[in-house]
Motif scaffolding. Structure first.
Motif, PDB file in Angstrom:
ATOM      1  N   LEU A   5      19.847  55.650  10.825  1.00 32.51           N
ATOM      2  CA  LEU A   5      20.773  56.027   9.767  1.00 32.51           C
ATOM      3  C   LEU A   5      21.950  56.733  10.406  1.00 32.51           C
ATOM      4  N   GLN A  17      22.068  59.887   1.990  1.00 32.33           N
ATOM      5  CA  GLN A  17      20.904  60.593   1.442  1.00 32.33           C
ATOM      6  C   GLN A  17      20.476  60.003   0.103  1.00 32.33           C
ATOM      7  N   ARG A  28      12.330  56.600  10.868  1.00 31.31           N
ATOM      8  CA  ARG A  28      13.783  56.690  10.905  1.00 31.31           C
ATOM      9  C   ARG A  28      14.280  57.729  11.908  1.00 31.31           C
ATOM     10  N   TRP A  30      18.163  59.750  12.571  1.00 32.71           N
ATOM     11  CA  TRP A  30      19.496  60.023  12.030  1.00 32.71           C
ATOM     12  C   TRP A  30      20.490  60.267  13.153  1.00 32.71           C
ATOM     13  N   THR A  32      24.388  61.960  12.940  1.00 29.80           N
ATOM     14  CA  THR A  32      25.461  62.496  12.109  1.00 29.80           C
ATOM     15  C   THR A  32      26.064  63.698  12.820  1.00 29.80           C
ATOM     16  N   THR A  38      24.125  69.404   6.997  1.00 35.13           N
ATOM     17  CA  THR A  38      23.300  68.358   7.611  1.00 35.13           C
ATOM     18  C   THR A  38      22.107  68.971   8.330  1.00 35.13           C
ATOM     19  N   LEU A  42      18.363  67.993   7.170  1.00 38.09           N
ATOM     20  CA  LEU A  42      17.599  67.137   8.085  1.00 38.09           C
ATOM     21  C   LEU A  42      16.518  67.896   8.849  1.00 38.09           C
ATOM     22  N   GLU A  45      13.512  66.093  10.464  1.00 37.29           N
ATOM     23  CA  GLU A  45      13.864  64.698  10.753  1.00 37.29           C
ATOM     24  C   GLU A  45      14.185  64.560  12.241  1.00 37.29           C
ATOM     25  N   VAL A  47      16.808  63.688  14.697  1.00 35.20           N
ATOM     26  CA  VAL A  47      18.261  63.662  14.570  1.00 35.20           C
ATOM     27  C   VAL A  47      18.930  63.710  15.942  1.00 35.20           C
TER      28      VAL A  47
END
Length: 151
Positions: A5, A17, A28, A30, A32, A38, A42, A45, A47
Motif C-alpha cells: 500500500l 485507509q 500487507r 505500507w 507513506t 500516519t 499505522l 503495521e 511500514v
C-alpha cells in the motif's frame, strides 16, 4: 495475497485507509510519509517511511526510487495499491517491472483530468479506478467506482 500500500500522507492516506475492507485481510506492507497521523494510524503495521517532499526534490526522488527497489525486492508484493501521489510513482513502475499487479485509485477531487501521478504511471497500471463518470468518459480504460459517502 501480499499487498503493498503506497501513498503520500493527508487525503491520499485517508483514501487508502478507507479501502480497509479490501486490504485488511491480506498480508500487507505500507509505504507513506512519517507524520503524527500516519505514525499513530499505522501502529503495529509493517511500514517503510518514504522521503518527503517528492515534488521538485531530486535527491528525495532518487531516495524514494532506491527505497522502492529495496522494498519491492524484499517484499515481492503480488499487488501494489495506491491512491497517489508522487511518492507512488517509483513504486508502481518498479513494481510492474517485478511482475506485481498495479492498481491506482484516482483522487475523488479529480473530476475532469487525471493527476500528474496517474498520467505518469498509466502505461504501467493493471487497473485504474476513477470516481467520476466524466473522468471515465475521458479515460475509457478506467473503471468507475462511486464513493459510499456520495450514495
Amino acid at each position: 495475497m501480499k499487498v503493498l500500500l503506497v501513498c503520500s500522507s493527508g487525503g491520499h492516506f485517508k483514501g487508502l485507509q478507507q479501502l480497509h475492507p479490501f486490504w485488511e485481510n491480506h498480508q500487507r506492507v505500507w509505504v507513506t510519509f512519517r507524520t503524527a497521523t500516519t505514525e499513530a494510524s499505522l501502529t503495529g503495521e509493517n511500514v517503510y517511511w518514504a522521503h518527503s517532499p517528492t515534488n521538485r526534490n531530486l535527491p528525495n526522488l532518487f531516495k524514494n526510487l532506491l527505497l522502492a527497489f529495496q522494498v519491492i525486492a524484499k517484499t515481492r508484493p503480488q499487488l501494489i495499491l495506491s491512491t497517489g501521489a508522487g511518492v507512488a510513482v517509483p513504486f508502481l513502475i518498479i513494481g510492474k517491472l517485478f511482475g506485481s499487479q498495479i492498481v491506482f485509485v484516482e483522487s475523488v477531487t479529480r473530476i475532469h483530468t487525471l493527476s500528474l501521478s496517474a498520467r505518469l504511471v498509466l502505461p504501467f497500471l493493471s487497473v485504474l479506478y476513477v470516481q467520476w463518470p466524466q473522468l471515465q468518459t475521458r479515460y475509457p480504460q478506467a473503471e468507475l467506482i462511486i464513493p459510499q459517502e456520495s450514495l
